[in-house]
Design an enzyme around this catalytic site. Structure first.
Site, PDB file in Angstrom:
ATOM      1  CG  ASN A  35       4.283  -3.952 -44.624  1.00  0.00           C
ATOM      2  OD1 ASN A  35       4.414  -2.781 -44.284  1.00  0.00           O
ATOM      3  ND2 ASN A  35       3.980  -4.894 -43.756  1.00  0.00           N
ATOM      4  CD  GLU A  48      11.992  -5.525 -47.591  1.00  0.00           C
ATOM      5  OE1 GLU A  48      10.747  -5.594 -47.708  1.00  0.00           O
ATOM      6  OE2 GLU A  48      12.602  -5.982 -46.621  1.00  0.00           O
ATOM      7  CB  CYS A  79      11.161 -12.068 -46.928  1.00  0.00           C
ATOM      8  SG  CYS A  79      10.437 -11.662 -48.533  1.00  0.00           S
TER       9      CYS A  79
HETATM   10  N1  THU Z   1       7.483  -7.770 -44.708  1.00  0.00           N
HETATM   11  C1  THU Z   1       8.114  -6.792 -45.412  1.00  0.00           C
HETATM   12  O1  THU Z   1       7.492  -5.825 -45.851  1.00  0.00           O
HETATM   13  N2  THU Z   1       9.439  -6.945 -45.654  1.00  0.00           N
HETATM   14  C2  THU Z   1      10.199  -7.990 -45.210  1.00  0.00           C
HETATM   15  O2  THU Z   1      11.376  -8.057 -45.521  1.00  0.00           O
HETATM   16  C3  THU Z   1       9.606  -9.004 -44.352  1.00  0.00           C
HETATM   17  C4  THU Z   1       8.141  -8.940 -44.171  1.00  0.00           C
HETATM   18  C5  THU Z   1       6.051  -7.630 -44.447  1.00  0.00           C
HETATM   19  C6  THU Z   1       5.194  -8.656 -45.116  1.00  0.00           C
HETATM   20  C7  THU Z   1       3.968  -8.635 -44.232  1.00  0.00           C
HETATM   21  O3  THU Z   1       3.142  -7.564 -44.641  1.00  0.00           O
HETATM   22  C8  THU Z   1       4.522  -8.319 -42.840  1.00  0.00           C
HETATM   23  O4  THU Z   1       5.803  -7.750 -43.073  1.00  0.00           O
HETATM   24  C9  THU Z   1       4.659  -9.513 -41.942  1.00  0.00           C
HETATM   25  O5  THU Z   1       5.390 -10.519 -42.541  1.00  0.00           O
END
Ligand code: THU
Length: 125
Positions: A35, A48, A79
């Site tokens: 992320n 993802e 998500c």
């Molecule tokens: N996040 C992801 O990278 N993947 C997910 O499936 C859920 C959330 C990240 C987004 C944000 O940077 C942090 O996790 C908190 O939501």
């Protein structure tokens, strides 16, 4: 492990929630993502979709599996936006999520997104 290495590079100074993902193409190639958050919060992107972008950029378009590693005690599923992004290329994707303690959860993308909007939904437009 590719997803864990990617998680180490997560840029998440706002959520403090690092996530790594490793997306496997049907030819065996693995594409990783973390992320990447932003001071303008909505500009951040999930691990993802970073992995998916790297894969498509390299010419991969069919995928078998994604592994997701976060720091939550309970393994975290992708998500909703990531489910939608992934279904475009891999409606039957297998999803495995791991916690730092080694807890694992598995789902199919079809199970997590049972009524997807797909390219076919556009009809002849
Ligand atoms: N996040 C992801 O990278 N993947 C997910 O499936 C859920 C959330 C990240 C987004 C944000 O940077 C942090 O996790 C908190 O939501």
């Amino acid at each position: 492990m590719a997803a864990g290495k990617a998680r180490d590079n997560a840029w998440c100074p706002y959520s403090h929630f690092p996530v790594g993902a490793a997306l496997m193409a049907d030819d065996g190639r693995i594409f990783a993502g973390c992320n990447v958050e932003n001071a303008s919060y909505p500009a951040g992107i999930c691990a993802e979709r970073v992995a998916l972008g790297a894969a498509v950029t390299a010419g991969a378009r069919r995928f078998t599996r994604i592994v997701i590693v976060s720091v939550a005690q309970e393994p975290t599923p992708p998500c909703g936006i990531c489910r939608q992004a992934l279904v475009e290329f891999a409606p039957n994707l297998e999803i495995m999520a791991l916690s730092p303690d080694g807890n694992a959860s598995r789902w199919s993308l079809a199970e997590l997104l049972p009524v997807p909007f797909t390219p076919a939904s556009l009809g002849n437009v």
